[in-house]
Enzyme design. Structure first.
Site, PDB file in Angstrom:
ATOM      1  N   ASP A 129     -12.256  -9.275   4.128  1.00  0.00           N
ATOM      2  CA  ASP A 129     -13.487  -9.284   3.320  1.00  0.00           C
ATOM      3  C   ASP A 129     -14.041 -10.706   3.276  1.00  0.00           C
ATOM      4  O   ASP A 129     -15.237 -10.940   3.422  1.00  0.00           O
ATOM      5  CB  ASP A 129     -13.223  -8.811   1.880  1.00  0.00           C
ATOM      6  CG  ASP A 129     -13.600  -7.352   1.666  1.00  0.00           C
ATOM      7  OD1 ASP A 129     -13.322  -6.536   2.571  1.00  0.00           O
ATOM      8  OD2 ASP A 129     -14.167  -7.031   0.604  1.00  0.00           O
ATOM      9  N   ASP A 132      -6.292  -7.107   4.061  1.00  0.00           N
ATOM     10  CA  ASP A 132      -7.409  -6.485   3.338  1.00  0.00           C
ATOM     11  C   ASP A 132      -8.283  -7.566   2.714  1.00  0.00           C
ATOM     12  O   ASP A 132      -9.498  -7.585   2.866  1.00  0.00           O
ATOM     13  CB  ASP A 132      -6.848  -5.555   2.257  1.00  0.00           C
ATOM     14  CG  ASP A 132      -7.960  -4.927   1.431  1.00  0.00           C
ATOM     15  OD1 ASP A 132      -8.932  -4.438   2.032  1.00  0.00           O
ATOM     16  OD2 ASP A 132      -7.853  -4.951   0.183  1.00  0.00           O
ATOM     17  N   ASP A 135      -2.499 -18.399   0.998  1.00  0.00           N
ATOM     18  CA  ASP A 135      -3.445 -19.138   0.142  1.00  0.00           C
ATOM     19  C   ASP A 135      -4.160 -20.207   0.958  1.00  0.00           C
ATOM     20  O   ASP A 135      -5.377 -20.388   0.853  1.00  0.00           O
ATOM     21  CB  ASP A 135      -2.732 -19.730  -1.088  1.00  0.00           C
ATOM     22  CG  ASP A 135      -1.421 -20.428  -0.780  1.00  0.00           C
ATOM     23  OD1 ASP A 135      -0.955 -20.382   0.381  1.00  0.00           O
ATOM     24  OD2 ASP A 135      -0.846 -21.039  -1.715  1.00  0.00           O
ATOM     25  N   TYR A 173       0.824  -1.202   0.000  1.00  0.00           N
ATOM     26  CA  TYR A 173       0.000   0.000   0.000  1.00  0.00           C
ATOM     27  C   TYR A 173       0.864   1.261   0.000  1.00  0.00           C
ATOM     28  O   TYR A 173       0.477   2.274  -0.563  1.00  0.00           O
ATOM     29  CB  TYR A 173      -0.913   0.023   1.230  1.00  0.00           C
ATOM     30  CG  TYR A 173      -2.218  -0.712   1.060  1.00  0.00           C
ATOM     31  CD1 TYR A 173      -2.241  -2.087   0.860  1.00  0.00           C
ATOM     32  CD2 TYR A 173      -3.424  -0.029   1.107  1.00  0.00           C
ATOM     33  CE1 TYR A 173      -3.439  -2.756   0.728  1.00  0.00           C
ATOM     34  CE2 TYR A 173      -4.624  -0.700   0.969  1.00  0.00           C
ATOM     35  CZ  TYR A 173      -4.637  -2.061   0.781  1.00  0.00           C
ATOM     36  OH  TYR A 173      -5.826  -2.720   0.646  1.00  0.00           O
ATOM     37  N   LYS A 175       3.404 -15.380   3.163  1.00  0.00           N
ATOM     38  CA  LYS A 175       3.679 -16.134   1.942  1.00  0.00           C
ATOM     39  C   LYS A 175       5.185 -16.356   1.900  1.00  0.00           C
ATOM     40  O   LYS A 175       5.895 -15.943   0.959  1.00  0.00           O
ATOM     41  CB  LYS A 175       3.161 -15.335   0.723  1.00  0.00           C
ATOM     42  CG  LYS A 175       3.229 -16.058  -0.611  1.00  0.00           C
ATOM     43  CD  LYS A 175       2.207 -17.171  -0.762  1.00  0.00           C
ATOM     44  CE  LYS A 175       2.428 -17.918  -2.074  1.00  0.00           C
ATOM     45  NZ  LYS A 175       1.614 -19.151  -2.172  1.00  0.00           N
TER      46      LYS A 175
END
Ligand code: IPM
Ligand code: MN
Length: 353
Positions: free
Chosen positions: A247, A243, A219, A140, A187
């Site tokens: 959701d 983020d 993942d 970001y 990751k």
């Protein structure tokens, strides 16, 4: 309590108004004095001042005890990749300038709503975990740009040790206060920044011997969230992963309109729903205000240390769900009430209980 009110765009103003009703009801009941000052952020701020996060808004936030935030975003900018200034920059600048490095997104289920989740009831019932998202680093905020006359683009996923340490510390501390289980999501099989996260987490873990710490690739975490949401107690992860995963996690509850958040760090904390500006519903008085009302509950708890007040708001929200006094996203074929009707109902419940 000096509260900065930043309704922003889309449904922001409607839902923030309902949270204000709940805050007023609480303050009347518990004898607190509260004042609000409004300021612009997002697309409305761009229109009025040219900046998505004007200096005057920043000053107000700095001088306030807490910020109640609605949402930013406008479809006008979404489909214009060349726009010089974007509403989302307002939110990002606010997070950065206030030093809000941690975003706390609790995922809780309401008994009455487990049937609303697209996941099987037995998977969802009783799920209760805290997502801690790093909020001022990573892709970001890393160096971004274009090369090759604009035909090559990059965003840099950069993390410094101090950024990783402070967010992981929060993760361990929350785990200590909860069921003592921390899941570090990264990751590390691919990304160097993730390897730094994992290295630092492994250094810190021995300081919290009571906490069971596990490491999960993002993942896999995306899969486990829907496969066994009850596995999680505290999850900590970097900005972009957080983020996306939050959701996803919001669906466990049954509606995105229920997920509250607190952004905390160096300066004034910000309390906001995670659902965004939902432009299709703006001005229609149909959006679910409960996520913002629950964010106000987090405000009492996190910004003011007033746990009873927070609890009273939560009780009212649960009651509105139990009584099926809810907006269309939760109505399940029953009567759907408007945003303001739900806000009034919750405020009245607080007053009378
Ligand atoms: C969120 C939002 C923001 C983010 C957008 C609006 C910039 O999606 O708070 O999750 O990506 O952080
Ligand atoms: Mn998001």
């Amino acid at each position: 309590m000096k509260i900065a009110k930043l309704p922003g765009d889309g449904i922001g103003p409607e839902v923030v108004e309902q949270a204000v009703k709940a805050v007023d009801a609480i303050c009347a009941k518990f004898g607190h004095e509260v004042s609000y000052t409004s300021a612009l952020v997002g697309a409305c701020a761009i229109e009025a001042t040219g900046s998505a996060y004007p200096d005057s808004t920043h000053q107000l936030c700095l001088e306030s005890d807490a910020v109640l935030f609605g949402a930013v975003g406008d479809p006008k900018y979404d489909n214009d990749p060349t726009a010089k200034v974007r509403p989302e920059q307002g939110l990002l600048a606010m997070r950065k300038n206030l030093g809000l490095y941690a975003n706390l997104r609790p995922v809780e289920t309401f008994d009455k709503l487990v049937g609303k989740s697209p996941l099987k009831e037995e998977l969802v019932s009783g799920a209760d975990f805290m997502c801690i998202r790093e909020l001022t680093g990573g892709m970001y905020f890393g160096k971004k740009g274009r090369e090759d006359n604009g035909d090559t683009a990059y965003d840099t996923n950069i993390y410094h040790r101090y950024e990783v340490e402070r967010i992981l510390k929060l993760g361990f501390e929350y785990a200590m206060r909860r069921r003592k289980h921390l899941t570090v999501v990264d990751k590390a099989n691919v990304l160097e920044s993730s390897r730094l996260w994992r290295q630092i987490a492994q250094e810190m873990a021995p300081k919290y011997p009571e906490v069971t710490t596990d490491y999960m690739f993002v993942d896999n975490a995306a899969m486990q969230l829907v496969r066994q949401p009850k596995f999680f107690d505290v999850m900590v992860t970097e900005n972009t992963f957080g983020d996306i995963l939050t959701d996803e996690a919001s669906v466990i509850t049954g509606s995105m309109g229920l997920l509250a958040s607190a952004s905390i760090g160096i300066h004034t904390s910000v309390f906001e729903p995670i659902h965004g500006s939902y432009p299709q519903a703006a001005g229609k008085n149909i959006a679910n205000p409960l996520a913002t009302i629950l964010s106000a509950a987090m405000m009492f708890e996190y910004a003011f240390g007033l746990m009873e007040e927070g609890k009273a708001i939560r009780k009212a929200v649960t009651a509105s769900i139990d009584e099926a006094y809810v907006t269309e996203d939760l109505a399940a074929g029953g009567k759907a009430y408007s945003t303001s009707e739900v806000g009034d109902w919750v405020a009245n419940y607080i007053k009378n209980n």
